[in-house]
Design an enzyme around this catalytic site. Structure first.
Site, PDB file in Angstrom:
ATOM      1  CG  ASP A   1      -0.222  -0.003   2.535  1.00 12.95           C
ATOM      2  OD1 ASP A   1       1.026  -0.044   2.542  1.00 12.95           O
ATOM      3  OD2 ASP A   1      -0.909   0.028   3.571  1.00 12.95           O
ATOM      4  N   GLY A   2       2.185   1.119  -0.101  1.00 11.09           N
ATOM      5  CA  GLY A   2       3.066   2.267  -0.171  1.00 11.09           C
ATOM      6  C   GLY A   2       3.669   2.687   1.153  1.00 11.09           C
TER       7      GLY A   2
ATOM      8  NE  ARG B   1      12.069  26.950   1.352  1.00 11.56           N
ATOM      9  CZ  ARG B   1      12.275  26.672   0.064  1.00 11.56           C
ATOM     10  NH1 ARG B   1      12.651  27.640  -0.756  1.00 11.56           N
ATOM     11  NH2 ARG B   1      12.103  25.453  -0.395  1.00 11.56           N
ATOM     12  CD  GLN B   2       4.811  25.241   4.442  1.00 13.76           C
ATOM     13  OE1 GLN B   2       3.738  25.173   5.034  1.00 13.76           O
ATOM     14  NE2 GLN B   2       5.142  24.369   3.494  1.00 13.76           N
TER      15      GLN B   2
ATOM     16  CE  LYS C   1      15.225  37.956  -3.081  1.00 10.33           C
ATOM     17  NZ  LYS C   1      15.023  36.693  -2.317  1.00 10.33           N
TER      18      LYS C   1
END
Length: 283
Positions: free
Chosen positions: A33-34, A89-90, A184
């Site tokens: 099933d992975g 980064r979150q 930037k």
């Protein structure tokens, strides 16, 4: 004993060589099933150092399984080295109802370890999300090692002002050169980011663009293309975490980058130097 995740086998081996500690050989198998099952059949107690970059969701689950496996086998202490922390980064909720994903990951990792070691997390503040002692290692100095010895009047550039520090660290380790950064600008109506070189004179000089991570390479390739208008001799890129997803390497080559150097926090073709000495210092 060092216990490597499947994405951090080279780094774990380098740490074992650096410290003289044994290296485990975990086994990884998958069910129809992975679902994955990562095990450490040879571990029989003592201190375990799990070394696992969370470069994917599967790698994160694997890290949690390895922590649980060694704890269940009688580990007296567990240290978790996360060379590259996915979701770093979150580090905040950008819209109402969104998770702070870095915090969720940190809390999950904290349940199975006594100590965490991070290498140049994209946002340093994520270390505060862990519920256990957390050490942040700065491996930027390692980026000087693979650079050519004959750089001509080198200029070390950060891709933005916040990366100027990491560029300065690489320059200091190299031993000579100037430091500057790209400017930037973000169009808040369209979200488009424009990067342009600063006023530093790049004509006839070898330029090394230094950053903590290169993911898609889009912004970096645009910056390098703009830099070439200033007439540099050669352009190199050095980054701690060479994620280089998709066609990132092609974008950089097309923009005129001569070589990309990275560390083994993310094991890629560009991984030209190991962070093992820097990590070993805090173990």
């Amino acid at each position: 004993m060092f216990v490597p995740g499947s994405a951090s086998q080279s780094l774990a081996a380098a740490l074992a060589d650096e410290t003289g500690r044994p290296l485990a050989t975990p086994e990884y198998r998958w069910f129809p099933d992975g679902e994955e099952c990562a095990s450490v059949p040879e571990f029989a107690g003592g201190e375990a150092v799990v070394v696992a970059a969370t470069v994917s969701n599967d790698a994160l689950v694997e890290l949690l399984q390895l922590q649980d496996a060694v704890r269940g086998a009688g580990a007296e202490a567990v240290t978790t080295v996360i060379p590259y922390m996915g979701y770093a980064r979150q580090d905040r909720a950008f819209e109402p109802g969104e998770p702070v994903s870095a915090r969720a990951v940190a809390r999950a990792v904290s349940t199975g370890t006594d100590r965490v070691v991070l290498v140049n997390p994209h946002e340093a503040g994520v270390a505060e999300f862990f519920d256990v002692e957390t050490v942040v290692v700065d491996a930027a100095a390692r980026l000087a090692d693979p650079l050519p010895d004959d750089l001509a009047d080198p200029l070390f550039l950060g891709p933005d002002e916040s990366a100027r520090g990491i560029a300065a660290t690489a320059r200091d380790a190299y031993g000579r050169g100037a430091v500057d950064h790209f400017e930037k600008e973000r169009d808040y109506d369209t979200g488009e980011v424009t990067v342009r070189p600063s006023d530093a004179d790049a004509a006839g000089r070898d330029v090394v663009v230094v950053d903590d991570i290169i993911a898609t390479g889009s912004t970096m390739s645009e910056a390098v293309a703009a830099l070439h208008e200033r007439g540099p001799e050669r352009v190199f890129i050095a980054c701690v975490h060479p994620m280089l997803v998709g066609n990132a390497r092609t974008k950089l080559a097309a923009a005129g980058v001569e070589r990309v150097f990275g560390t083994d926090t993310v094991e890629r073709e560009a991984s030209a130097v190991s962070v093992a000495p820097a990590v070993a210092d805090v173990l």
